[in-house]
Design an enzyme around this catalytic site. Sequence first.
Site, short mmCIF file in Angstrom:
data_model
loop_
_atom_site.label_atom_id
_atom_site.label_comp_id
_atom_site.label_asym_id
_atom_site.label_seq_id
_atom_site.Cartn_x
_atom_site.Cartn_y
_atom_site.Cartn_z
N CYS A 197 3.19 1.59 2.87
CA CYS A 197 4.44 0.83 2.72
C CYS A 197 5.48 1.69 2.00
CB CYS A 197 4.21 -0.45 1.93
SG CYS A 197 3.05 -1.59 2.71
N ASP A 212 19.54 23.44 -30.14
CA ASP A 212 18.41 24.07 -29.46
C ASP A 212 18.39 23.77 -27.96
OD1 ASP A 212 17.35 25.02 -31.95
OD2 ASP A 212 16.68 22.98 -32.34
N ASP A 259 16.37 19.83 -32.25
CA ASP A 259 17.24 18.67 -32.47
C ASP A 259 18.00 18.24 -31.23
OD1 ASP A 259 19.23 20.53 -32.20
OD2 ASP A 259 19.81 20.55 -34.30
N ASP A 287 11.54 24.16 -34.35
CA ASP A 287 12.74 24.48 -35.12
C ASP A 287 12.46 24.09 -36.57
OD1 ASP A 287 15.44 25.09 -35.69
OD2 ASP A 287 15.93 22.96 -35.58
N CYS A 313 0.84 -1.20 0.00
CA CYS A 313 0.00 0.00 0.00
C CYS A 313 0.87 1.24 0.00
CB CYS A 313 -0.93 0.01 1.22
SG CYS A 313 -0.03 0.25 2.76
#
Length: 747
Positions: free
Chosen positions: A25, A638, A634, A435, A22
């Site tokens: 835990c 960028d 790319d 781009d 759960c």
Amino acid sequence: MNTQPQTQPSTETRLSILGMRCAGCVSAVEGALNEVAGVAEVNVNFADHSATIIGASDPELLKQAVKSAGFDAAVMEGLEDPNEEIEQEEARYQALIKKAYVAAAFGFPLMIAGHLDWLPAIGSSPGQWFWPIISVITLALLIYSGGHFFLGAIKSIQLKQANMDTLIALGTGSAWLYSSIIIDSSNNLSSLSPHAYFEAAVIILAFINFGSALETRARGKTSAAIRELIGLQPRTARVIRDGEEIDIAIEEVGLEETLRVRPGEKIAVDGVITEGHSSVDESMLTGEPLAVEKVVGSEVVAGAINQQGSFLFKATHIGRDTALAHIIESVRQAQSTKPAIAKLVDKIAAIFVPVVVAISILAFLIWSLLGPEPSIDYAFVAAMTVLVIACPCALGLATPISIMVAVGRAAQMGVLIRNGEALQSSGRISAVILDKTGTVTEGKPSVSHIETVSDLSEDKVLQLAASIESGSEHPLASAILSAAEEKQLTLEKTSGFHAEAGKGIRADINEQTVYFGNTALMENENINTADYQETLQELSSQGQTPMLLAVDKNIVGIISVSDPIKKDSAEAVKQLKQQGVRVLMVTGDNEITARAIAEQAGIEQIRAQVLPSDKAKVVKELQHQGEIVGMVGDGINDAPALAGANVGFAIGSGTDVAIESADIVILQGSLLKVPEAMALSKATVVNIKQNLLGAFIYNSIGIPLAAGLFYPFFGVLLSPMFAGAAMAMSSVTVVTNANRLRWLKLS
């Protein structure tokens, strides 16, 4: 949180955790791991029962900390055997099913016999020997079918915490203890209803174990993407050593080793073909179903399937450095990281169990004081039912299980989502910056026009341009160099090379200064371009990128390069607009060329002649306007814009999967993956909210119903057995709902 001295290196350790049941835990494991010296960050994934620990810590100490918290742990290294993982999941499933069946085989007949009045009355002569036997059998079943819950509860108490085990142990344990007291002291407790709840305790365990088994089976399916990726890694490789071809274990392959791949075989490691040719199925990396032709010099990647032909290749990346290994690690990281919505749920779950225990105690007191006779019976049933029905499994599973399924689904379609936050944020993007080169266009430009405006020949113009571009890494440089290579032109030696980002380059050739670039470069160098503006505009209007070549401040030629748009760019832009997204193209190219490309792709808004370093400023500008910005580029030129955007999408190849600046990597070059990823994000967030809403409604109705709030109005008091069934099924419902994402149609 403890830290080690700065001199110790920080590493990442993954543990497989056994015994988590759960959200409570999860908190216990995180708390235990955070206490270990050197731990800097801990992420526990309830959905796949693993923990990722970052810091300078000893794995053995980490394992001991987990074990001290009442769980078991093992260090996960390398590419695990998927069959072994499947076998472990199946063993756990079978163990839970067996525990459920054994409990049900005893509990249901006992319940039916009780309803049909086939059992001796408590306190009667036959009952004096019958019920003690039932008590002992029930205790044995609590140990066999529920022992793991009781051990977990004891550990949680030792750690001063509370979790699902606490609730189940309190509910079933108190049912057995209460019933044992009733049958042992029935003659002295005349005010009590002589009813035992042995069958309730056992049937509750049957339901909960059965629900956990179904959850395990369903959860195993969510890891299918990871297992399929791991399964792509072959176990052996055929290498050439001392002129002989031999098969060796994949772990023994070294760098620069030459390997043979035959038709139908999986490629063992990343490398470059040195002999032969073939077609290779790389769909596991790119999502592209068509095979890719491979010749000498082509890159091949681990896990791809050779279809035709045999070839030799030299290993360039092995082990954890292969593209496949990076993909698997990226998927795992994304599945284990928590978006904001998950962190909120963790905080709620941490206080949920103590609140439930308090409600259970309050229900017991109110029923004892105000309930109808026998009030103590009603009080006990209400308190026990609250404990059983309120187990926070569904709450703990609601977010991680959806993230696991979604990230796995994305990986299968060639999209790597690198963190959970990106998965949550992508669906909220309101503006996308694209781009141009390699994103909207193919990224494979070629020389489309050469014009000489001096006494130099076209070949000489191309030779000078190629010579000066030989030191450049710009995408357009490869087009110039390829054209020169096709014509077998010999490049001149250059010196004094200088590049101006977004403008062009300058270098000395044969004691002459040569300039090659756009109008901006020429203007900076005070070179007159007025006579060529009409030609430049005409070429640009055709979607070409014209560049001027000047020698000693005099224009001598014009070379234009064209880069056609990708076949699906226009469709991708259309889909983005249909999602209500504002689309912009930002490029370093000139205005006319940029507008021609944008028009073909259906993009209305453009920013041209933007330097790579200024793309990040465009991102910030849109963010200041209130836009949630996605940047698609790319991943190299960028990088600042990708990092600054709310979500960065890197258009990468199958061998470029570790682009650090992006949140999402699109392995296939298709822009269509961007709207698909956004659609998946929206669907995932909706799925998470459905899960959370379901868990909230379940608890909002279930807990008051269990506490007896509706009893005065409708005479309804929930049975502990039905509470156990409802609790178990709530988790199964959450997992099943999350698995719907696996079949979601994204386009």
